[in-house]
Design a protein around this motif. Structure first.
Motif, short mmCIF file in Angstrom:
data_model
loop_
_atom_site.label_atom_id
_atom_site.label_comp_id
_atom_site.label_asym_id
_atom_site.label_seq_id
_atom_site.Cartn_x
_atom_site.Cartn_y
_atom_site.Cartn_z
N ALA A 166 5.63 4.71 -9.18
CA ALA A 166 5.56 4.79 -7.72
C ALA A 166 6.32 3.62 -7.08
O ALA A 166 6.95 3.78 -6.03
CB ALA A 166 4.11 4.79 -7.26
N SER A 185 -8.80 -3.90 -1.38
CA SER A 185 -8.50 -3.06 -2.53
C SER A 185 -9.54 -1.97 -2.67
O SER A 185 -10.72 -2.17 -2.35
CB SER A 185 -8.47 -3.92 -3.80
OG SER A 185 -8.34 -3.12 -4.95
N HIS A 186 -9.11 -0.83 -3.14
CA HIS A 186 -10.04 0.27 -3.43
C HIS A 186 -10.95 -0.11 -4.59
O HIS A 186 -10.65 -1.02 -5.37
CB HIS A 186 -9.28 1.55 -3.77
CG HIS A 186 -8.56 2.14 -2.60
ND1 HIS A 186 -9.20 2.72 -1.54
CD2 HIS A 186 -7.23 2.20 -2.33
CE1 HIS A 186 -8.31 3.15 -0.65
NE2 HIS A 186 -7.09 2.85 -1.11
N GLU A 241 -2.70 4.59 -15.63
CA GLU A 241 -2.54 4.12 -14.25
C GLU A 241 -1.44 3.07 -14.13
O GLU A 241 -0.75 3.01 -13.12
CB GLU A 241 -3.87 3.57 -13.73
CG GLU A 241 -4.88 4.64 -13.38
CD GLU A 241 -6.02 4.10 -12.55
OE1 GLU A 241 -5.77 3.29 -11.64
OE2 GLU A 241 -7.17 4.47 -12.82
N THR A 295 1.52 3.78 -11.47
CA THR A 295 1.72 2.86 -10.35
C THR A 295 3.12 2.27 -10.37
O THR A 295 3.78 2.14 -9.33
CB THR A 295 0.68 1.72 -10.40
OG1 THR A 295 -0.63 2.29 -10.36
CG2 THR A 295 0.85 0.78 -9.22
N GLN A 337 -5.56 -0.88 -0.40
CA GLN A 337 -5.91 -0.09 0.77
C GLN A 337 -5.15 -0.58 2.00
O GLN A 337 -4.58 0.20 2.75
CB GLN A 337 -7.42 -0.18 1.03
CG GLN A 337 -7.92 0.72 2.15
CD GLN A 337 -9.44 0.68 2.25
OE1 GLN A 337 -10.13 0.45 1.26
NE2 GLN A 337 -9.97 0.90 3.43
N PRO A 368 0.81 -1.24 0.00
CA PRO A 368 0.00 0.00 0.00
C PRO A 368 0.83 1.27 0.00
O PRO A 368 0.31 2.35 -0.34
CB PRO A 368 -0.82 -0.12 1.30
CG PRO A 368 -0.90 -1.60 1.56
CD PRO A 368 0.41 -2.14 1.10
N GLU A 369 2.12 1.20 0.35
CA GLU A 369 2.98 2.38 0.35
C GLU A 369 3.22 2.90 -1.06
O GLU A 369 3.56 4.08 -1.24
CB GLU A 369 4.32 2.06 1.02
CG GLU A 369 4.21 1.71 2.50
CD GLU A 369 5.56 1.44 3.13
OE1 GLU A 369 6.55 2.08 2.70
OE2 GLU A 369 5.65 0.58 4.03
N TRP A 370 3.08 2.02 -2.09
CA TRP A 370 3.33 2.50 -3.45
C TRP A 370 2.19 2.17 -4.42
O TRP A 370 2.08 2.81 -5.46
CB TRP A 370 4.64 1.91 -4.00
CG TRP A 370 4.70 0.40 -4.05
CD1 TRP A 370 5.16 -0.42 -3.07
CD2 TRP A 370 4.30 -0.44 -5.14
NE1 TRP A 370 5.07 -1.74 -3.47
CE2 TRP A 370 4.55 -1.78 -4.74
CE3 TRP A 370 3.75 -0.21 -6.40
CZ2 TRP A 370 4.27 -2.86 -5.56
CZ3 TRP A 370 3.48 -1.29 -7.22
CH2 TRP A 370 3.74 -2.60 -6.79
N ASP A 371 1.36 1.21 -4.09
CA ASP A 371 0.27 0.81 -4.99
C ASP A 371 -1.05 1.36 -4.45
O ASP A 371 -1.57 0.89 -3.44
CB ASP A 371 0.20 -0.72 -5.09
CG ASP A 371 -0.76 -1.19 -6.18
OD1 ASP A 371 -1.56 -0.38 -6.66
OD2 ASP A 371 -0.69 -2.40 -6.54
N LYS A 372 -1.60 2.35 -5.13
CA LYS A 372 -2.82 3.00 -4.64
C LYS A 372 -4.04 2.09 -4.70
O LYS A 372 -5.07 2.40 -4.11
CB LYS A 372 -3.08 4.28 -5.43
CG LYS A 372 -3.47 4.05 -6.89
CD LYS A 372 -3.78 5.37 -7.57
CE LYS A 372 -4.28 5.16 -8.99
NZ LYS A 372 -4.63 6.43 -9.65
N HIS A 373 -3.94 0.97 -5.43
CA HIS A 373 -5.06 0.04 -5.49
C HIS A 373 -5.17 -0.78 -4.21
O HIS A 373 -6.22 -1.35 -3.93
CB HIS A 373 -4.90 -0.90 -6.69
CG HIS A 373 -4.79 -0.18 -8.00
ND1 HIS A 373 -3.60 0.02 -8.64
CD2 HIS A 373 -5.74 0.41 -8.77
CE1 HIS A 373 -3.80 0.68 -9.76
NE2 HIS A 373 -5.10 0.94 -9.86
#
Length: 599
Positions: A580, A473-474, A573, A577, A454, A447-452
């Motif tokens: 990131a 996951s979001h 995206e 990602t 949560q 979650p520190e780098w993958d916004k998907h």
């Protein structure tokens, strides 16, 4: 929306329009000319016409004879690569799919999949053909391990250089299969300790029972020169044929009929046998299930009648069925175990049956036939881990990847294969490969780098290399609620078999991800349960403090719209990602200097 759909279709059409022509060109070319003329340098083929002397009472080729031919062909392939004598160390499970009758032709093909230090894995394919009708059938596939020896000392082997897609897949997955063989005995014992073995008493015809001792068989064989190879060691195939013979006799004493051998479970040779040895073969029915029975066979060797401690050469387990006139398995009598030793064999047979089913439906089947989320339990964890890593390696080794775009030094590849759409992202990061491996294998930090992601909660640390996470996951697109996943993360370091010396193809660090199910984490109304079939990272060392990072994902139906939107260039995206991810690796590489000492 109509314009977006049109752009999407055009994007996908441009990606895959040349796929057929590219595959045809790929088949027509390789490093040595044309694929039609290419032949693996270790390949050996044997063809045999089945005569009456090779068959049983039903006019079918004796499995024992087939095992001898398989062993000889595989040994010749191993020796072709090693350049010196080789001995059979083991043969993995064999499932017989088809019987071979008198007058038909048996074709056996063997080649070395991979060489390790002094051992090598040989892949064997057996087919049969009817020369009158030209029909062909697949009989079985097998994997054998051979050890190279010269003057009774092990020989350091040269490495295999795979060229075709099939060779690359087999080469890569061979390391996982080797790992599984080494933990085989330990897996059986863990299953017996951790699981409750349930008997299928209700499905049996309990009016019929046979004492296990009634099925016991003992037979002796004298090893003569025709039974041995050019080193004077007994052919492994000959020993296997003798084992099949006594096992068949034991099985016939239970069913009072003519049993058919369906499965052989891993032959493992613990030592050599020479001309002049007396081999004592012992067999007994360990357990009888509704339509099948397991027979255990043990082989011991001694040089003289007065030798007090015979050498244990081999043990194996064979599964038989009895077929009626319509080739359907009949219901068998149940076995009555005798004493503590009989009870132990009885229980272990049930455990092995469970493991055989796991191997057959998790390891042996095609990737597309594996359910997305397989239940996780102690009995199948070794095989799920194997399937997890090998599936990613097979996806990685595909030849038909197409470069779709390159943005900010990140390459996006796609692959349409076997009814799946897969994508692959690739970049180079200035970080030590072992450091990147540690950072990316900790799913809790994703979650520190993958916004998907949560959040990712560690549910179970299975062992040093495998862990299970519950991932939240979001929401994606029009989803009305977030998704959750139960994911098995399996990590592997490169196999040290000459790669550090620059021999053979480079091996990546692997972090493989796939869905499993856990009773402690059922579906809930709060989330939409998502699944991943095959995804993960492969990391290659490109130089000092430089790593090629590749991410692979075989898209499932729930992600297909999101994937195609990115592939068609309607979203960035993927690139955002992955950039990131690069920044995450660069920001955290210094903190892992101490951790690497334990890697």
């Amino acid at each position: 929306m109509q314009n977006i759909g049109t752009q999407l279709r055009r994007g996908l059409t441009s990606i895959f329009s040349g796929r057929a022509s590219r595959k045809q060109a790929g088949r027509a070319q390789d490093a040595v000319g044309t694929m039609e003329t290419y032949r693996n340098s270790t390949e050996v083929q044997m063809s045999q016409l089945v005569l009456l002397c090779h068959t049983n009472h039903r006019g079918e080729l004796s499995v024992g004879q087939l095992l001898k031919w398989i062993d000889i062909t595989a040994c010749l392939s191993a020796e072709k690569h090693a350049g010196c004598p080789c001995v059979t160390a083991s043969i993995d499970d064999i499932y017989f799919e088809h019987t071979i009758r008198t007058g038909q032709v048996v074709n056996i093909k063997a080649k070395v999949n991979r060489a390790f230090n002094s051992s090598m894995e040989v892949g064997i394919q057996v087919t049969s053909e009817d020369p009158c009708t030209e029909k062909q059938w697949s009989v079985c596939k097998a994997l054998a391990t051979f050890v190279a020896q010269r003057n009774s000392s092990k020989v350091k082997l040269k490495q295999i250089l795979p060229l075709t897609e099939e060779e690359k897949v087999e080469y890569s997955v061979a390391a996982e299969r080797r790992r599984m063989r080494l933990v085989y005995t330990e897996t059986i014992q863990d299953l017996l300790v951790k699981s409750v073995i349930q008997d299928d008493v209700e499905s049996r015809e309990c009016s019929r029972s046979v004492p296990a001792e009634k099925t016991r068989v003992e037979s002796v064989e004298l090893v003569l020169p025709p039974h041995a190879n050019h080193q004077g060691n007994t052919f492994g195939g000959q020993i296997m044929a003798w084992m099949e013979n006594v096992a068949t006799i034991a099985a016939s004493r239970l069913c009072q009929g003519h049993p058919t051998l369906k499965t052989i479970e891993m032959f493992h040779f613990r030592g050599p046998s020479q001309v002049g040895d007396r081999l004592v073969l012992k067999a007994i029915v360990n357990n009888a299930f509704k339509n099948s029975m397991e027979v255990g066979v043990c082989v011991e060797a001694y040089r003289q009648e007065m030798e007090s401690c015979p050498r244990h050469l081999n043990s194996a387990f064979m599964t038989f069925v009895v077929l009626d006139g319509d080739d359907q398995p009949i219901t068998l009598p149940w076995i009555q175990p005798h004493g503590e030793e009989g009870e132990r064999r009885y229980r272990e047979a049930s455990a092995r049956k469970k493991m055989r089913l796991d191997r057959k439906y998790i390891v042996s089947c095609k990737q597309a036939e594996v359910p997305l989320s397989v239940p996780w339990d102690p009995s199948n964890q070794v095989y799920l881990s194997y399937n997890n890593v090998s599936s990613l390696k097979m996806l990685m080794a595909k030849d038909a990847w197409v470069l779709t775009s390159e943005i900010n030094k990140i390459k996006l590849y796609t692959l349409e294969d076997n009814k799946f759409l897969s994508f692959h992202l690739e970049m180079t990061v200035y970080i030590d490969t072992a450091q990147a491996f540690l950072l990316l294998s900790d799913l809790g930090r994703r979650p520190e780098w993958d916004k998907h992601y949560q959040r990712a909660e560690l549910v179970q640390q299975v062992d040093e290399d495998d862990a299970i996470y519950h991932v939240i996951s979001h929401m994606l697109g029009v989803e009305c609620k977030p998704q959750d996943f139960v994911i098995l993360a399996s990590r592997r370091k490169p196999c040290d078999s000459g790669h550090s010396l620059g021999l053979g193809p480079r091996e990546p660090y692997v972090i493989a991800l796939r869905s499993v199910t856990l009773p402690t984490h059922p579906k809930t109304p709060e989330y939409t349960r998502g699944e991943t079939l095959c995804s993960g990272f492969c990391l290659w060392r490109e130089g000092d403090q430089q790593t090629k990072v590749s991410y692979y994902n075989q898209a499932t139906a729930s992600l297909l719209n999101y994937v195609t939107t990115n592939v068609a260039g309607l979203s960035s995206e993927f690139i955002t990602t992955f950039k990131a991810c690069e920044q995450f690796l660069l920001d955290n590489k210094s903190e892992l200097a101490l951790s690497l000492q334990n890697l």
